[in-house]
Design a protein around this motif. Structure first.
Motif, PDB file in Angstrom:
ATOM      1  N   SER A   1       0.812  -1.222   0.000  1.00 44.85           N
ATOM      2  CA  SER A   1       0.000   0.000   0.000  1.00 44.85           C
ATOM      3  C   SER A   1       0.840   1.265   0.000  1.00 44.85           C
ATOM      4  N   GLY A   2       2.106   1.172   0.428  1.00 42.21           N
ATOM      5  CA  GLY A   2       2.935   2.365   0.565  1.00 42.21           C
ATOM      6  C   GLY A   2       2.719   3.081   1.881  1.00 42.21           C
ATOM      7  N   MET A   3       1.833   2.541   2.741  1.00 42.33           N
ATOM      8  CA  MET A   3       1.581   3.132   4.052  1.00 42.33           C
ATOM      9  C   MET A   3       2.285   2.317   5.127  1.00 42.33           C
ATOM     10  N   GLU A   4       2.480   2.922   6.267  1.00 42.18           N
ATOM     11  CA  GLU A   4       3.131   2.241   7.377  1.00 42.18           C
ATOM     12  C   GLU A   4       2.270   1.089   7.899  1.00 42.18           C
ATOM     13  N   ALA A   5       2.908  -0.030   8.146  1.00 39.07           N
ATOM     14  CA  ALA A   5       2.298  -1.183   8.825  1.00 39.07           C
ATOM     15  C   ALA A   5       0.899  -1.471   8.277  1.00 39.07           C
ATOM     16  N   ASP A   6      -0.140  -1.432   9.153  1.00 41.90           N
ATOM     17  CA  ASP A   6      -1.505  -1.751   8.736  1.00 41.90           C
ATOM     18  C   ASP A   6      -2.375  -0.513   8.551  1.00 41.90           C
ATOM     19  N   GLN A   7      -1.760   0.627   8.231  1.00 40.12           N
ATOM     20  CA  GLN A   7      -2.516   1.871   8.136  1.00 40.12           C
ATOM     21  C   GLN A   7      -3.501   1.889   6.977  1.00 40.12           C
ATOM     22  N   VAL A   8      -3.250   1.119   5.908  1.00 42.72           N
ATOM     23  CA  VAL A   8      -4.200   1.127   4.805  1.00 42.72           C
ATOM     24  C   VAL A   8      -5.548   0.579   5.258  1.00 42.72           C
ATOM     25  N   CYS A   9      -5.525  -0.451   6.108  1.00 40.52           N
ATOM     26  CA  CYS A   9      -6.777  -1.008   6.620  1.00 40.52           C
ATOM     27  C   CYS A   9      -7.457  -0.025   7.567  1.00 40.52           C
ATOM     28  N   GLN A  10      -6.670   0.651   8.392  1.00 38.64           N
ATOM     29  CA  GLN A  10      -7.237   1.665   9.283  1.00 38.64           C
ATOM     30  C   GLN A  10      -7.883   2.792   8.483  1.00 38.64           C
ATOM     31  N   LYS A  11      -7.243   3.192   7.393  1.00 40.66           N
ATOM     32  CA  LYS A  11      -7.783   4.271   6.566  1.00 40.66           C
ATOM     33  C   LYS A  11      -9.112   3.868   5.949  1.00 40.66           C
ATOM     34  N   ILE A  12      -9.177   2.647   5.443  1.00 41.03           N
ATOM     35  CA  ILE A  12     -10.431   2.167   4.854  1.00 41.03           C
ATOM     36  C   ILE A  12     -11.538   2.155   5.892  1.00 41.03           C
ATOM     37  N   VAL A  13     -11.226   1.619   7.079  1.00 42.24           N
ATOM     38  CA  VAL A  13     -12.213   1.565   8.165  1.00 42.24           C
ATOM     39  C   VAL A  13     -12.759   2.950   8.481  1.00 42.24           C
ATOM     40  N   SER A  14     -11.890   3.936   8.556  1.00 39.57           N
ATOM     41  CA  SER A  14     -12.314   5.288   8.931  1.00 39.57           C
ATOM     42  C   SER A  14     -13.180   5.936   7.859  1.00 39.57           C
ATOM     43  N   GLN A  15     -13.012   5.531   6.589  1.00 33.99           N
ATOM     44  CA  GLN A  15     -13.741   6.169   5.495  1.00 33.99           C
ATOM     45  C   GLN A  15     -15.025   5.445   5.125  1.00 33.99           C
ATOM     46  N   VAL A  16     -15.145   4.181   5.507  1.00 30.99           N
ATOM     47  CA  VAL A  16     -16.317   3.384   5.126  1.00 30.99           C
ATOM     48  C   VAL A  16     -17.645   4.060   5.456  1.00 30.99           C
ATOM     49  N   PRO A  17     -17.847   4.619   6.668  1.00 30.00           N
ATOM     50  CA  PRO A  17     -19.168   5.154   7.008  1.00 30.00           C
ATOM     51  C   PRO A  17     -19.660   6.245   6.064  1.00 30.00           C
ATOM     52  N   GLN A  18     -18.748   6.968   5.413  1.00 31.84           N
ATOM     53  CA  GLN A  18     -19.156   8.024   4.486  1.00 31.84           C
ATOM     54  C   GLN A  18     -19.828   7.464   3.234  1.00 31.84           C
ATOM     55  N   PHE A  19     -19.640   6.166   2.978  1.00 26.19           N
ATOM     56  CA  PHE A  19     -20.099   5.580   1.722  1.00 26.19           C
ATOM     57  C   PHE A  19     -21.082   4.434   1.907  1.00 26.19           C
ATOM     58  N   LEU A  20     -21.419   4.107   3.153  1.00 24.57           N
ATOM     59  CA  LEU A  20     -22.241   2.933   3.439  1.00 24.57           C
ATOM     60  C   LEU A  20     -23.639   3.352   3.870  1.00 24.57           C
ATOM     61  N   ASN A  21     -24.643   2.828   3.180  1.00 27.28           N
ATOM     62  CA  ASN A  21     -26.032   3.112   3.551  1.00 27.28           C
ATOM     63  C   ASN A  21     -26.368   2.456   4.884  1.00 27.28           C
ATOM     64  N   LYS A  22     -27.386   2.981   5.568  1.00 24.50           N
ATOM     65  CA  LYS A  22     -27.852   2.381   6.813  1.00 24.50           C
ATOM     66  C   LYS A  22     -28.280   0.941   6.545  1.00 24.50           C
ATOM     67  N   GLY A  23     -27.777   0.047   7.368  1.00 21.54           N
ATOM     68  CA  GLY A  23     -28.064  -1.373   7.201  1.00 21.54           C
ATOM     69  C   GLY A  23     -27.145  -2.073   6.222  1.00 21.54           C
ATOM     70  N   GLY A  24     -26.271  -1.311   5.564  1.00 21.76           N
ATOM     71  CA  GLY A  24     -25.358  -1.896   4.593  1.00 21.76           C
ATOM     72  C   GLY A  24     -24.162  -2.556   5.256  1.00 21.76           C
ATOM     73  N   TYR A  25     -23.542  -3.501   4.556  1.00 23.68           N
ATOM     74  CA  TYR A  25     -22.394  -4.239   5.074  1.00 23.68           C
ATOM     75  C   TYR A  25     -21.132  -3.878   4.290  1.00 23.68           C
ATOM     76  N   CYS A  26     -20.005  -3.863   4.994  1.00 29.66           N
ATOM     77  CA  CYS A  26     -18.695  -3.718   4.378  1.00 29.66           C
ATOM     78  C   CYS A  26     -17.804  -4.852   4.870  1.00 29.66           C
TER      79      CYS A  26
END
Length: 499
Positions: free
Chosen positions: A239-264
């Protein structure tokens, strides 16, 4: 791979027709090769596989060309692709034709009714290795198997690679967007979408969520470049990011794109550190996301084993070169106090509730068949457990044994007859949890028929000689919660049968 010679839908239809006419399907190939699954094909099996494909049929030729990856006679390849011309296939980037021999430029694999093109691992040893597009491997199958398969309006495949997760989602989605930062992957996924006639799948180039700003989704699936590495050599891996930061980044951004009741669903690796509980470390990732979260850990490897595994996956070099890479990776881990890496699945469900739950545990040893329904059931059962956090509320509930539960008893002989040595429960489909229980709990479980409250069954145990009700109640409730969490027991409602 180029679209220069494939401009019209009829071009893709003709190519599909060739493979269909040859019976280039999962079932037919497994029958010819005598193997359990196509992704398990190994290079050392080539002599055996060539012997099993020596009849000269179009299917034999296509298997040799695109799966075994050996050069084939030009006349035999032309016969297999009739009426298509080899020049057109070469222009599209599917083959290399050189004199009397033809080689595959990509792999083409049938998978669950789809035909998927992706790069051979041989590309990792070429100058184009950075743009390598991964095919259908173990991580692909894990994510596909665990994805919730409910009808969706809009779905997103983040880091699509060859597009396989997007195409599986397309079967239950009105529209799918597939995103990747690797231009070659976007090109490959677009080709595969058209080859499979999936006009409602659109492939976009960009990093993570950048190409879909302002969009909302009912389902998000992602198999990102999660490898914890000090390098940036391969787009699919690093990913070019430190350690597991790419997964942390995805987690933090998911709610902006997920409908209520939706799964990620996020397939990922994360770091573990000495003296720190991995569950508590990951809990911090989800603060303020507005999502219920289930983290399912599938495996953990110490740092040295992890480094060696990934280096050998990509680097086919002399021993001294391996040593150099290994030292680089281990220095990187030591500097960040990383002792191990875990792999698993993060599932987030956006909720309208004001309070959200977090669950982190180990995956079952077995997964039997598609597990999407089991994932939904797991979320429903955790929702229920959040409503009965007090033991008194739990004890007032009626339960029923899941119809998927089986019990195995191993007994040994004694002077009094057969005596149970082990009593084991297991679930027979989906997330196939299993575990040992004692005879007391075995008797309680079999009496969970939806008719009596749990407190009545506890009272029966307490009537046994030498049993103190007050002492066993908290332990009893703890065991019941575990059985509910893993789907052995289901809350019973007379109006809806059971959850």
């Amino acid at each position: 791979m180029s679209f220069s010679s494939f401009q019209h839908p009829d071009d893709f239809k003709r190519l599909r027709d060739v493979f269909e006419a040859a019976r280039y399907t999962d079932a037919a190939i497994l029958e010819v090769l005598g193997i359990k699954d196509i992704p398990s094909l190994r290079g050392e099996d080539v002599p055996l596989l060539l012997r099993r494909t020596n009849q000269g049929t179009p299917l034999d030729t296509l298997i040799r060309l695109f799966l075994i990856e050996v050069p084939c006679d030009r006349k035999e390849v032309q016969r297999a692709f009739q009426p298509m011309m080899l020049e057109k296939l070469a222009e599209a980037g599917l083959i290399h034709a050189d004199g009397t021999r033809v080689k595959a430029a990509v792999k083409l694999m049938p998978f669950h009714g789809l035909l998927i093109a992706f790069d051979s691992t041989r590309m990792l040893q070429t100058e184009r290795k950075k743009d390598y597009v991964m095919g259908i491997g173990r991580s692909t199958l894990t994510l596909a198997n665990l994805t919730v398969r409910r009808q969706a309006g809009m779905s997103l495949d983040l880091g699509t690679g060859c597009g396989i997760q997007a195409f599986l989602a397309a079967r239950h989605s009105s529209r799918v967007l597939a995103v990747d930062k690797n231009p070659r992957a976007v090109h490959m996924a677009s080709f595969n979408a058209r080859l499979n006639g999936l006009s409602h799948v659109a492939c976009l180039e960009g990093d993570l969520f950048e190409p879909v700003q302002g969009r909302m989704f009912d389902l998000i699936v992602t198999n990102p470049p999660f490898v914890i590495s000090p390098e940036m050599k391969y787009i699919y891996r690093d990913s070019g990011m430190e350690a597991d930061q790419v997964c942390q980044k995805i987690v933090s951004q998911v709610p902006q794109f997920l409908n209520k009741g939706g799964y990620c669903h996020i397939l990922c690796n994360w770091t573990e550190h000495a003296g720190q509980d991995w569950r508590e470390r990951l809990r911090g990732w989800f603060q303020g996301t507005g999502c219920d979260v289930w983290v399912m850990r599938s495996e953990t490897r110490d740092a040295a084993t992890y480094a060696a595994t990934w280096i050998r996956h990509t680097e086919k070099e002399a021993p001294e070169d391996f040593d150099r890479h290994f030292e680089k990776w281990m220095t990187y881990y030591d500097q960040q106090d990383i002792t191990a890496m875990s792999a698993g699945l993060i599932t987030m469900r956006r909720s309208a509730k004001g309070k959200y739950w977090y669950r982190a545990d180990d995956a079952p040893e077995k997964m039997l068949g598609p597990c999407g329904d089991s994932m939904v059931r797991g979320f429903e059962l955790q929702d229920f457990l959040e409503t009965v956090r007090e033991d008194s509320l739990l004890l007032n509930t009626r339960f029923r044994v899941s119809p998927d539960v089986c019990m195995e008893r191993i007994a040994k002989p004694s002077v009094a007859g057969w005596v149970d040595e082990t009593i084991r429960l297991h679930i027979s489909r989906g997330l196939a949890y299993s575990g040992n229980i004692d005879s007391y709990m075995a008797n309680v479980i079999v009496k969970c028929d939806g008719q009596r409250q749990l407190k009545d069954l506890l009272a029966e145990i307490a009537n046994a000689p030498g049993v103190d009700l007050e002492k066993i109640r908290p332990i009893f409730c703890q065991v019941i919660r575990g059985l509910v969490e893993r789907g052995f027991l289901l809350p019973f409602d007379s109006n809806t049968d059971f959850i």
